[in-house]
Design an enzyme around this catalytic site. Structure first.
Site, PDB file in Angstrom:
ATOM      1  N   GLU A  90      32.939  38.320  27.554  1.00 54.71           N
ATOM      2  CA  GLU A  90      33.944  38.995  26.707  1.00 54.71           C
ATOM      3  C   GLU A  90      33.344  39.912  25.654  1.00 54.71           C
ATOM      4  O   GLU A  90      34.055  40.743  25.078  1.00 54.71           O
ATOM      5  CB  GLU A  90      34.843  37.943  26.041  1.00 54.71           C
ATOM      6  N   TYR A 130      45.155  53.523  49.796  1.00 58.92           N
ATOM      7  CA  TYR A 130      45.035  54.559  48.779  1.00 58.92           C
ATOM      8  C   TYR A 130      44.094  55.663  49.248  1.00 58.92           C
ATOM      9  O   TYR A 130      43.193  55.421  50.043  1.00 58.92           O
ATOM     10  CB  TYR A 130      44.477  53.960  47.482  1.00 58.92           C
TER      11      TYR A 130
END
Ligand code: NI
Length: 392
Positions: free
Chosen positions: A372, A297
């Site tokens: 989380e 990339y």
């Protein structure tokens, strides 16, 4: 303070756990994209399509009274996992053997689903257009982002934003950088073809091992002697294979590695120098060669304008003390560059560490873990950007 409702927060965590349990590799995100598609279809007011087999695009057209010039913005989450056997102790560890969400793309997807849900419920207040891009194949060049750009998903987009998790900062923080964020990543493989023989009579051989050693050593001159120190790339030889016995000079050796550069010009020059060094050294010793490039990339460059928006929103969501300035670019690759080359864009890093985890295992590690509690902040961040740019 998080602004996400408790119900949505729990939903985002449940989505993330489901995705974590059933990871899929790049270009094979069939169940993942179907899951995302189904969740989006349940949300009101979204136009949901499948630009490629394993990606999903949801478009929210605001119903609010038009501003003078309504904006179109895009949020991007990647969805693919890695060929890694998970070694965490979490109850929702991967059920797909040898595949793991070890780069947090499950969290990226869940956060963006959360933002889509929160924003879809407020279409009346939104002017302009918000695109939610659920992208496939970030981990595997040529990458999914370029395919989606070619499908037109960022056409007429004014700004694009994305988040990536980082295990090096705690949940409740965000790391921000403008300008060059990530390096380009091109890999190479070189086969040196000599002429093998008995180890006792090297003069009758063309020893590919010695030629390979010369090449590996000379490649370091690219960094230290060919390019200016302030712009030097990383050139790493990571593979060197050859030989089968102690009394045989082999016919061939194979070496390979990677080049990471922060700007396009240095990227091209470094690749040219590799080719030049391989050609020169093999010729000097009468050997021949085959070079294979695996183009990666381009480097991600964050737009100053887009980052100003990110920073302002981040300060209001995370609190000024929890917005960490990233001083140096990173030498990892990210295919968000395909988007950041097209439109003003901002990719930033959201902290997901919890000190109770002990060691912060890096991205792509079998023990990589996410707190989380961070996910709600990610949802808030996307919603905050939409509020700033697209709300009445
Ligand atoms: Ni990643």
């Amino acid at each position: 303070m998080s602004r996400v409702s408790d119900t949505l927060k729990q939903e985002v965590i449940a989505w993330r756990r489901h995705l974590h349990e059933y990871p899929e590799l790049s270009f094979q995100e069939y169940e993942t994209s179907e899951f995302v598609y189904q969740q989006l279809r349940r949300m009101s007011g979204l136009e949901v399509t499948r630009p490629t087999k394993t990606s999903v695009l949801a478009v929210l057209i605001g119903k609010g009274q038009a501003l003078e010039k309504p904006l179109t913005i895009a949020f991007r989450a990647d969805m693919d996992a890695l060929p890694i056997q998970e070694e965490t102790d979490i109850p929702f560890a991967s059920k797909n053997s040898g595949i793991m969400h070890a780069c947090g793309h499950d969290a990226h997807t869940a956060m963006l689903l959360g933002a889509a849900k929160a924003l879809s419920e407020r279409a009346d207040e939104i002017c302009g257009e918000i695109r939610f891009i659920f992208q496939h194949a970030e981990e595997s060049p040529p990458g999914g982002a370029i395919e989606l750009v070619e499908k037109g998903v960022v056409e007429s987009v004014d700004y694009a934003f994305a988040l990536h998790v980082t295990p090096y900062e705690q949940a409740g923080t965000i790391c921000i950088r403008e300008g060059v964020l990530c390096a380009s990543n091109d890999d190479f493989e070189i086969k040196v073809i000599g002429h093998g023989g008995h180890a006792s009579t090297p003069e009758r051989t063309i020893d590919p091992l010695m030629v390979g050693v010369e090449i590996a050593s000379n490649l370091q001159h690219i960094v230290s002697r060919k390019l200016p120190a302030l712009h030097a790339p990383v050139v790493s030889v990571t593979k060197f294979n050859g030989g089968s016995a102690l009394n045989i000079i082999p016919d061939t050796v194979e070496l390979g590695g990677t080049i990471r550069a922060l700007d396009a010009d240095i990227r091209t020059k470094a690749k040219n120098y590799v080719n030049q060094i391989v050609k020169g050294i093999t010729e000097a010793h009468g050997a021949s060669y085959e070079t294979t490039w695996h183009e990666g990339y381009a480097s991600v460059v964050n737009s100053v304008d887009a980052v100003a928006i990110s920073r302002e929103v981040a300060e209001s969501i995370f609190g000024k003390d929890h917005v960490i300035q990233v001083e140096e670019p990173l030498f990892g690759g990210e295919d968000f560059s395909a988007i950041s080359q097209q439109v003003p864009a901002s990719l930033q890093f959201i902290g997901v560490h919890n000190p109770e985890f002990g060691e912060a295992f890096p991205l792509h590690h079998p023990k990589f873990k996410i707190e989380e509690d961070a996910l709600q902040y990610g949802v808030d961040y996307f919603v905050g950007i939409a509020k700033k740019l697209c709300f009445q």
